[in-house]
Design an enzyme around this catalytic site. Structure first.
Site, mmCIF file in Angstrom:
data_model
loop_
_atom_site.group_PDB
_atom_site.id
_atom_site.type_symbol
_atom_site.label_atom_id
_atom_site.label_comp_id
_atom_site.label_asym_id
_atom_site.label_seq_id
_atom_site.Cartn_x
_atom_site.Cartn_y
_atom_site.Cartn_z
ATOM 1 C CD GLU A 174 -3.067 -1.071 2.116
ATOM 2 O OE1 GLU A 174 -3.106 -0.112 2.884
ATOM 3 O OE2 GLU A 174 -3.960 -1.943 2.069
ATOM 4 C CD GLU A 386 -3.749 -5.808 3.680
ATOM 5 O OE1 GLU A 386 -4.593 -4.994 4.098
ATOM 6 O OE2 GLU A 386 -2.526 -5.621 3.728
HETATM 7 C C1 GCO Z 1 -3.625 -1.765 5.364
HETATM 8 C C2 GCO Z 1 -2.711 -2.601 5.946
HETATM 9 C C3 GCO Z 1 -3.226 -3.360 7.089
HETATM 10 C C4 GCO Z 1 -4.444 -2.867 7.807
HETATM 11 C C5 GCO Z 1 -5.719 -3.330 7.156
HETATM 12 C C6 GCO Z 1 -6.965 -2.818 7.830
HETATM 13 O O1 GCO Z 1 -3.948 -2.244 4.390
HETATM 14 O O2 GCO Z 1 -3.991 -0.712 5.825
HETATM 15 O O3 GCO Z 1 -2.226 -3.452 4.990
HETATM 16 O O4 GCO Z 1 -2.098 -3.218 7.836
HETATM 17 O O5 GCO Z 1 -4.427 -3.326 9.098
HETATM 18 O O6 GCO Z 1 -5.747 -2.910 5.848
HETATM 19 O O7 GCO Z 1 -7.005 -1.430 7.814
#
Ligand code: GCO
Length: 481
Positions: A174, A386
């Site tokens: 990200e 994710e």
């Molecule tokens: C993000 C990160 C994660 C977060 C998840 C929930 O994507 O922000 O990869 O570390 O914890 O996305 O917000």
């Protein structure tokens, strides 16, 4: 094309070889912040800065995964989870960010990877999930162009140590959050608020992906290289041309500013033009795009919720509110807030249903996102790296965690991935965020994303109902949609 979303609900089978897993990140789960030679990271410092993290919480202990790794892997194996995405903490491996490697740090990740493989679980390491060594921040951090080379040198060390047993390395997680939430809105470490700086950081992160990919390929020639983007699904809030243009602008700043240079070798002309009033782009040097445009073997896509935006003309002066928008906009707020890093697009509050993050639940936007990526960037295989939801359920009187809302969210979002595949998107796998409840950055520990509940006093793990539900999905390679 038929609207696959309108199809009758029934049994949904995923393609043969579809990869199933869960994900975590080092600072969010490991703890042991001061052990075995780990150096401080920007998150250790940010957590100790008054007002930055809810209740002053830190990742010092987190889930204590560093000490409980064997038991955690046993639990993962008992749930039948075939793959695990984790991140390597740069400050464990290189406590000063550059220079000599810390063997004890590398040994931890070697034990983790070997422990996964012994249990038949495929490791998927991410090299940068936000925990920059503080020593590098003191040299300018991602604002310093040298950061791309620091990252490549670190990537080479890890690929050298693990390349014989790891099939795919992810470079960055990200980068949008790192650049815009870390340097424009300031809700993430290192906490700067400078829109022009955020664009410079975008470029250095893109360069880091390019140089890092080359370093990984040199050290581990058979490894695949990926990166995880939290591609935003941005809709105009209305058909008004100003809102439609705001959606184009936000999509450019959030998505195409990474996708285009990496996958097509050029920054999008509209994004460059949009930002010229506040950024001269002088940090882009002649050969940079060739370095960046190395592509990926597979694109990681992180998705949680869509956004709806309006243009400046739709935002009455009286309702302007510069509160940080984006990943950590809590629900409520009747007013539009500025899209991170710009005043040309404003996110508007959306109706529920919401997760505990205040994020609207809208599975069809996940299908839209994956089909759009497959249309605009053809030939690039994707992996959902994710997806998940925060709901605060804990153990009830029966000792179990009945997280039905998580099961419903996952059910609908997996059906949405399936619909995208049915419509032709090349999606190869799905990693659920997260294996464990963990440290949710600025929001601390009360946002629980885990399949496994963690009691932060006793550190006892309790698999939630969603864990056994997900095990069944994985075993069947499908679900009732
Ligand atoms: C993000 C990160 C994660 C977060 C998840 C929930 O994507 O922000 O990869 O570390 O914890 O996305 O917000």
């Amino acid at each position: 094309m038929t609207d696959v979303r309108a199809a009758d609900r029934g049994w949904l089978t995923f393609p043969d070889g579809f990869v199933w897993g869960t994900a975590t990140a080092a600072y969010q789960v490991e703890g042991a912040a001061d052990e075995d030679g780990r150096g401080p990271s920007i998150w250790d410092v940010f957590c100790r800065t008054l007002g930055k993290v809810a209740r002053g919480e830190t990742g010092d202990v987190a889930c204590d995964h560093y000490h409980r790794v064997e038991a955690d892997l046993d639990l993962m194996a008992s749930l039948g989870l075939p793959s695990y995405r984790f991140s390597v903490a740069w400050p464990r491996v290189l406590p000063d960010g550059t220079g000599a490697a810390n063997q004890r740090g590398l040994d931890f990740y070697r034990r983790l990877v070997d422990g996964l493989l012994e249990r038949g679980i495929t490791p998927l390491p991410t090299l940068y999930h936000w925990d920059l060594p503080q020593a590098l921040q003191e040299r300018g951090g991602w604002a310093n162009r040298e950061s791309a080379q620091w990252f490549a040198d670190y990537a080479a060390v890890v690929a050298d140590a693990l390349g014989d047993v790891v099939g795919t390395f992810m470079t960055l997680n990200e980068p949008w959050c790192v650049a815009f939430l870390g340097h424009a809105t300031g809700v993430l470490a290192p906490g700067f608020t400078d829109d022009a700086l955020a664009l410079q950081v975008v470029h250095h992160l893109n360069l880091a992906h390019g140089l890092g990919s080359a370093a990984i390929r040199a050290a581990a020639p058979s490894a695949q290289v990926s990166l995880a983007l939290n591609v935003a699904q941005v809709y105009p809030a209305s058909d008004d041309p100003g809102d439609v243009d705001a959606a184009r602008h936000a999509d450019g700043l959030a998505n195409r500013i990474f996708l285009d240079p990496i996958l097509r070798g050029a920054y999008p002309a509209d994004v460059v033009a949009d930002a010229e009033p506040w950024c001269d782009w002088s940090f882009v040097l002649p050969d940079d795009l060739a370095t960046i445009g190395v592509g990926v073997d597979v694109l990681g896509v992180n998705y949680y919720t869509p956004s709806r935006v309006v243009g400046p003309s739709s935002v009455g002066a009286a309702s302007l509110d510069d509160a940080p928008a984006g990943r950590w906009t809590e629900r409520a707020g009747a007013r539009p807030v500025a899209w991170p890093g710009t005043r040309l697009a404003w996110t508007v509050p959306q109706p529920g249903p919401f997760t505990d993050m205040g994020w609207r639940i809208e599975p069809s936007s996940f299908t839209d996102l994956l089909t759009r990526l497959s249309r605009d960037y053809p030939g690039v295989p994707m992996m959902v790296t994710e997806n998940g939801c925060a709901f605060g359920d804990g153990p009830g009187a029966d000792g179990r965690v009945h997280d039905d809302r998580r099961i419903a969210y996952l059910q609908d979002h997996l059906a949405a991935v399936h619909a995208a595949i049915a419509a032709g998107a090349d999606v190869r796998g799905y990693y659920l965020w997260s294996f464990l409840d963990n440290f949710e950055w600025s929001l601390g520990y009360d946002k629980r994303f885990g399949l496994v509940h963690v009691d932060y006093d006793s550190l006892v793990r309790t698999p939630k109902d969603s864990a056994s539900w997900y095990s069944d999905v994985v075993r069947a390679n499908g679900l009732l949609g």
